[in-house]
Write an enzyme that holds these catalytic residues in place. Structure first.
Site, PDB file in Angstrom:
ATOM      1  CG  ASP A  30      30.295  49.521  44.843  1.00  0.00           C
ATOM      2  OD1 ASP A  30      31.127  49.027  44.063  1.00  0.00           O
ATOM      3  OD2 ASP A  30      29.264  48.910  45.205  1.00  0.00           O
ATOM      4  CB  THR A 121      33.531  42.440  29.728  1.00  0.00           C
ATOM      5  OG1 THR A 121      34.848  42.716  30.230  1.00  0.00           O
ATOM      6  CG2 THR A 121      33.627  41.575  28.484  1.00  0.00           C
ATOM      7  CD  GLU A 155      39.760  38.663  39.553  1.00  0.00           C
ATOM      8  OE1 GLU A 155      39.884  37.791  40.429  1.00  0.00           O
ATOM      9  OE2 GLU A 155      38.668  38.966  39.042  1.00  0.00           O
ATOM     10  CG  ASN A 208      38.827  37.780  28.132  1.00  0.00           C
ATOM     11  OD1 ASN A 208      40.008  38.094  28.206  1.00  0.00           O
ATOM     12  ND2 ASN A 208      37.946  38.176  29.017  1.00  0.00           N
ATOM     13  CG  LEU A 250      50.853  27.645  24.853  1.00  0.00           C
ATOM     14  CD1 LEU A 250      52.062  27.504  23.949  1.00  0.00           C
ATOM     15  CD2 LEU A 250      49.641  26.950  24.222  1.00  0.00           C
ATOM     16  N   GLY A 257      39.179  29.170  34.875  1.00  0.00           N
ATOM     17  CA  GLY A 257      38.029  29.596  35.663  1.00  0.00           C
ATOM     18  C   GLY A 257      38.038  31.103  35.763  1.00  0.00           C
ATOM     19  CB  CYS A 260      37.180  37.280  32.722  1.00  0.00           C
ATOM     20  SG  CYS A 260      37.143  38.724  33.797  1.00  0.00           S
ATOM     21  CE  LYS A 320      45.442  35.091  37.709  1.00  0.00           C
ATOM     22  NZ  LYS A 320      45.453  36.142  36.683  1.00  0.00           N
TER      23      LYS A 320
HETATM   24  N1  LIG Z   1      37.818  41.091  37.316  1.00  0.00           N
HETATM   25  C1  LIG Z   1      38.623  41.235  36.284  1.00  0.00           C
HETATM   26  O1  LIG Z   1      39.771  40.792  36.281  1.00  0.00           O
HETATM   27  C2  LIG Z   1      38.154  41.966  35.053  1.00  0.00           C
HETATM   28  C3  LIG Z   1      39.087  42.369  34.083  1.00  0.00           C
HETATM   29  C4  LIG Z   1      38.645  43.041  32.946  1.00  0.00           C
HETATM   30  C5  LIG Z   1      37.292  43.318  32.779  1.00  0.00           C
HETATM   31  N2  LIG Z   1      36.409  42.902  33.718  1.00  0.00           N
HETATM   32  C6  LIG Z   1      34.993  43.282  33.543  1.00  0.00           C
HETATM   33  O2  LIG Z   1      34.767  44.465  34.346  1.00  0.00           O
HETATM   34  C7  LIG Z   1      33.466  44.452  34.916  1.00  0.00           C
HETATM   35  C8  LIG Z   1      33.563  44.540  36.435  1.00  0.00           C
HETATM   36  O3  LIG Z   1      34.213  43.393  36.898  1.00  0.00           O
HETATM   37  P1  LIG Z   1      34.707  43.256  38.426  1.00  0.00           P
HETATM   38  O4  LIG Z   1      35.391  41.952  38.539  1.00  0.00           O
HETATM   39  O5  LIG Z   1      35.409  44.501  38.839  1.00  0.00           O
HETATM   40  O6  LIG Z   1      33.285  43.195  39.177  1.00  0.00           O
HETATM   41  P2  LIG Z   1      32.991  43.208  40.734  1.00  0.00           P
HETATM   42  O7  LIG Z   1      31.815  42.342  40.929  1.00  0.00           O
HETATM   43  O8  LIG Z   1      34.231  42.950  41.504  1.00  0.00           O
HETATM   44  O9  LIG Z   1      32.574  44.745  41.010  1.00  0.00           O
HETATM   45  C9  LIG Z   1      31.448  45.347  40.498  1.00  0.00           C
HETATM   46  C10 LIG Z   1      30.982  46.427  41.501  1.00  0.00           C
HETATM   47  O10 LIG Z   1      29.933  47.199  40.931  1.00  0.00           O
HETATM   48  C11 LIG Z   1      29.068  47.596  42.000  1.00  0.00           C
HETATM   49  N3  LIG Z   1      27.793  48.077  41.446  1.00  0.00           N
HETATM   50  C12 LIG Z   1      26.800  47.353  40.871  1.00  0.00           C
HETATM   51  N4  LIG Z   1      25.794  48.180  40.503  1.00  0.00           N
HETATM   52  C13 LIG Z   1      26.160  49.434  40.853  1.00  0.00           C
HETATM   53  C14 LIG Z   1      25.550  50.718  40.720  1.00  0.00           C
HETATM   54  N5  LIG Z   1      24.348  50.867  40.159  1.00  0.00           N
HETATM   55  N6  LIG Z   1      26.205  51.798  41.198  1.00  0.00           N
HETATM   56  C15 LIG Z   1      27.410  51.670  41.780  1.00  0.00           C
HETATM   57  N7  LIG Z   1      28.055  50.475  41.906  1.00  0.00           N
HETATM   58  C16 LIG Z   1      27.423  49.383  41.464  1.00  0.00           C
HETATM   59  C17 LIG Z   1      28.974  46.354  42.842  1.00  0.00           C
HETATM   60  O11 LIG Z   1      28.518  46.624  44.138  1.00  0.00           O
HETATM   61  C18 LIG Z   1      30.435  45.857  42.807  1.00  0.00           C
HETATM   62  O12 LIG Z   1      31.193  46.373  43.890  1.00  0.00           O
HETATM   63  C19 LIG Z   1      32.805  43.174  34.371  1.00  0.00           C
HETATM   64  O13 LIG Z   1      32.107  43.480  33.203  1.00  0.00           O
HETATM   65  C20 LIG Z   1      33.994  42.275  34.053  1.00  0.00           C
HETATM   66  O14 LIG Z   1      33.690  41.331  33.056  1.00  0.00           O
HETATM   67  C21 LIG Z   1      36.795  42.264  34.858  1.00  0.00           C
HETATM   68  O1  LIG Z   2      48.326  28.861  30.572  1.00  0.00           O
HETATM   69  C1  LIG Z   2      47.314  29.067  31.266  1.00  0.00           C
HETATM   70  C2  LIG Z   2      46.879  30.368  31.609  1.00  0.00           C
HETATM   71  C3  LIG Z   2      45.722  30.504  32.366  1.00  0.00           C
HETATM   72  N1  LIG Z   2      45.042  29.412  32.778  1.00  0.00           N
HETATM   73  C4  LIG Z   2      43.805  29.602  33.578  1.00  0.00           C
HETATM   74  O2  LIG Z   2      42.970  30.528  32.919  1.00  0.00           O
HETATM   75  C5  LIG Z   2      42.204  31.271  33.875  1.00  0.00           C
HETATM   76  C6  LIG Z   2      42.315  32.760  33.600  1.00  0.00           C
HETATM   77  O3  LIG Z   2      43.609  33.201  33.900  1.00  0.00           O
HETATM   78  P1  LIG Z   2      44.082  34.713  33.650  1.00  0.00           P
HETATM   79  O4  LIG Z   2      43.775  35.092  32.273  1.00  0.00           O
HETATM   80  O5  LIG Z   2      45.472  34.849  34.090  1.00  0.00           O
HETATM   81  O6  LIG Z   2      43.165  35.475  34.706  1.00  0.00           O
HETATM   82  P2  LIG Z   2      41.982  36.572  34.641  1.00  0.00           P
HETATM   83  O7  LIG Z   2      42.198  37.464  35.789  1.00  0.00           O
HETATM   84  O8  LIG Z   2      40.687  35.841  34.499  1.00  0.00           O
HETATM   85  O9  LIG Z   2      42.251  37.450  33.313  1.00  0.00           O
HETATM   86  C7  LIG Z   2      41.590  37.219  32.080  1.00  0.00           C
HETATM   87  O10 LIG Z   2      40.304  37.803  32.087  1.00  0.00           O
HETATM   88  C8  LIG Z   2      40.304  39.229  32.348  1.00  0.00           C
HETATM   89  C9  LIG Z   2      38.856  39.664  32.450  1.00  0.00           C
HETATM   90  O11 LIG Z   2      38.256  39.847  31.218  1.00  0.00           O
HETATM   91  C10 LIG Z   2      41.057  39.914  31.237  1.00  0.00           C
HETATM   92  O12 LIG Z   2      41.043  41.324  31.462  1.00  0.00           O
HETATM   93  C11 LIG Z   2      42.487  39.394  31.172  1.00  0.00           C
HETATM   94  O13 LIG Z   2      43.182  40.001  30.095  1.00  0.00           O
HETATM   95  C12 LIG Z   2      42.429  37.877  30.974  1.00  0.00           C
HETATM   96  O14 LIG Z   2      43.750  37.338  30.993  1.00  0.00           O
HETATM   97  C13 LIG Z   2      42.719  30.845  35.246  1.00  0.00           C
HETATM   98  O15 LIG Z   2      41.834  29.894  35.812  1.00  0.00           O
HETATM   99  C14 LIG Z   2      44.059  30.184  34.956  1.00  0.00           C
HETATM  100  O16 LIG Z   2      44.388  29.186  35.890  1.00  0.00           O
HETATM  101  C15 LIG Z   2      45.458  28.139  32.461  1.00  0.00           C
HETATM  102  O17 LIG Z   2      44.841  27.143  32.835  1.00  0.00           O
HETATM  103  N2  LIG Z   2      46.605  28.000  31.702  1.00  0.00           N
END
Ligand SMILES: NC(=O)c1ccc[n+]([C@@H]2O[C@H](COP(=O)([O-])OP(=O)(O)OC[C@H]3O[C@@H](n4cnc5c(N)ncnc54)[C@H](O)[C@@H]3O)[C@@H](O)[C@H]2O)c1
Ligand SMILES: O=c1ccn([C@@H]2O[C@H](COP(=O)(O)OP(=O)(O)O[C@H]3O[C@H](CO)[C@@H](O)[C@H](O)[C@H]3O)[C@@H](O)[C@H]2O)c(=O)[nH]1
Length: 431
Positions: A30, A121, A155, A208, A250, A257, A260, A320
């Site tokens: 990172d 993503t 998350e 999503n 549901l 929020g 994602c 959440k």
């Molecule tokens: N958070 C989730 O639940 C979730 C789930 C599925 C997919 N995603 C996708 O995954 C991706 C990452 O999401 P996240 O929530 O982990 O992001 P995040 O913001 O928590 O982490 C991203 C990290 O990348 C680092 N970074 C940026 N540029 C860099 C570089 N050039 N070299 C090394 N590190 C660098 C940042 O410092 C940061 O620590 C996004 O595209 C998101 O949409 C997120």
């Molecule tokens: O019945 C429901 C389910 C969820 N939520 C809301 O929807 C949001 C997203 O919830 P959740 O999907 O559980 O959390 P994320 O961690 O954002 O995960 C979503 O987004 C990620 C990032 O892309 C994907 O990887 C996951 O599959 C996808 O579920 C939150 O604000 C929840 O409160 C509701 O209001 N009602």
């Protein structure tokens, strides 16, 4: 095979640790020095249950290490996961600048074949862009593949989701890349979808957007339930038992929020716009969600007459439960609206902190829910933390100025709250 995970946020750290648990040797890279220092010391830079124990375990086993040294990390790796952020731009499209930076770094420092796997993503067509960026940055020609391997973890459930995924999606343009990735994940024992990179990229957004649609659908129905005096939770149960519908996503409330759904639905719309296609359903999903938190404020205004100088306790800040993430959290919008209406706001969340823009304004952060509720005219529940169910509501009622509960997550028992003497309103759910 030596694996490098670039970006140690929620996705990168979880991916790195799960791969370490599967027996691979992994390096997490990172640019954020403070995050890397914490990880090296065995501490997580964010709140996620179960991950810290795994981190400590694999720092000890030697399967994982963390660094900020980009060049060395790239040179020493065979397989590179890109897990950096792809935030929204002003027009709703995904900002690919971090992905581009990583692709250019890899191109510049390539010293042999690398399989580059994008887990961030990203919009359809990004695999091709990454390929181009790597080629442009190369100073000497080395062979490489770029594959798409979207991540579906949630998350708050990151570890179980990543250890036991419903499916793995691999978008590869060469058999070699597909085979390597299949081998990497073979011990996960889940269906593996092997497809083109573009399809894999779209699968992520489509998943999503579909889940967000379910949430906006039940939220619309909840409004009608309010008018008809019907309990939306029973409606959700009644329809969810049909396996074609399914019971998840549901839960009516103050809207979705997080980092994602809001950004990904917008980015998918933007992709559609760029290809002269209207996705009217998703436009509505977004607009329903944007207005959803107002529903709770409206209920409070109706009950209290005005919110001016009313003391409102907000329980829950995170988007959440089980996370400290407040990105696009409905609670933050609710607090801003309350302040605009000159309410006096106190806030509690077990782990999440107020965003900087709310720190030096008249919001009182509280260490306990009881502290937030003392003297309150109403409580707004914005995140369904389990601990809020265990509050001694009967006792707390005596310390409130006016016992009103506006439950934005329908988490409390309406009948029980009314029996205790609260005026209770949920979203499409009341006594
Ligand atoms: N958070 C989730 O639940 C979730 C789930 C599925 C997919 N995603 C996708 O995954 C991706 C990452 O999401 P996240 O929530 O982990 O992001 P995040 O913001 O928590 O982490 C991203 C990290 O990348 C680092 N970074 C940026 N540029 C860099 C570089 N050039 N070299 C090394 N590190 C660098 C940042 O410092 C940061 O620590 C996004 O595209 C998101 O949409 C997120
Ligand atoms: O019945 C429901 C389910 C969820 N939520 C809301 O929807 C949001 C997203 O919830 P959740 O999907 O559980 O959390 P994320 O961690 O954002 O995960 C979503 O987004 C990620 C990032 O892309 C994907 O990887 C996951 O599959 C996808 O579920 C939150 O604000 C929840 O409160 C509701 O209001 N009602």
């Amino acid at each position: 095979m030596s694996i490098l995970v670039v970006g140690t946020g929620y996705v990168g750290t979880t991916t790195a640790l799960v791969l370490a648990e599967l027996g691979w040797r992994v390096t997490g890279l990172d640019t954020d020095d403070s995050k890397i220092k914490l990880l090296q010391q065995g501490s997580l830079p964010f709140y996620e249950d179960g991950l810290e124990a795994l981190l400590k375990k694999h720092l000890q086993s030697g399967n994982i290490r963390f660094t900020t040294k980009t060049v060395k990390a790239i040179e020493q790796s065979d397989l590179i996961f890109i897990c950096v952020g792809t935030p929204s731009q002003q027009d709703g499209s995904a900002d690919l600048r971090y992905v581009k930076q990583v692709a250019m770094d890899i191109g510049r420092h390539m010293n042999g074949y690398k399989l580059i796997v994008n887990k961030s993503t990203v919009p359809v067509g990004t695999q091709e862009k990454v390929t181009r960026w790597v080629l442009e940055a190369q100073t000497r020609t080395h062979p490489f593949d770029v594959a798409s391997n979207p991540e579906f973890l949630r998350e708050g459930k990151a570890l179980p989701d990543a250890m036991y995924p419903d499916r793995v999606v691999i978008g590869a343009s060469s058999d070699h890349a597909a085979k390597l990735l299949k081998a990497l994940y073979q011990s996960l024992k889940c269906p593996v979808v092997i497809t083109t990179p573009k399809t894999a990229e779209l699968i992520k957004y489509a998943a999503n957007a579909f889940l967000a649609t379910k949430v906006s659908y039940i939220n619309e129905l909840a409004k009608l339930c309010d008018k008809l005096g019907i309990n939306v939770k029973e409606v959700a149960q009644g329809i969810g038992l049909d396996p074609r519908i399914g019971s998840s996503f549901l839960q009516a409330g103050i809207g979705y929020g997080g980092s994602c759904f809001p950004k990904d639905v917008s980015a998918l719309l933007q992709t559609a716009n760029e290809h002269d296609t209207e996705l009217r359903l998703l436009e509505q999903v977004i607009s329903i969600n944007r207005a959803q938190h107002q529903h709770l404020l409206h209920k409070a205004r109706q009950r209290l007459g005005t919110l001016v100088h009313k003391k409102i306790a907000v329980l829950g800040l995170a988007f959440k439960p089980d996370t400290d993430d407040i990105r696009e959290a409905p609670a933050v919008n609710i607090i801003k609206s309350l302040l605009d209406e000159k309410a006096i706001v106190s806030v509690h969340d077990p782990v999440a902190k107020l965003p900087p823009e709310l720190v030096h304004v008249s919001v009182t952060p509280c260490n306990t829910p009881e502290q937030a509720l003392y003297g309150a005219d109403a409580v707004f529940i914005c995140t369904e933390w389990k601990s809020y169910q265990h509050i001694d509501w009967e006792r707390i009622k005596r310390y409130m100025n006016d016992p009103n509960i506006f439950d934005g997550r329908n988490m409390l028992d309406a009948r029980l709250m009314a029996a205790i003497g609260f005026h209770y309103q949920g979203i499409g759910y009341q006594c």
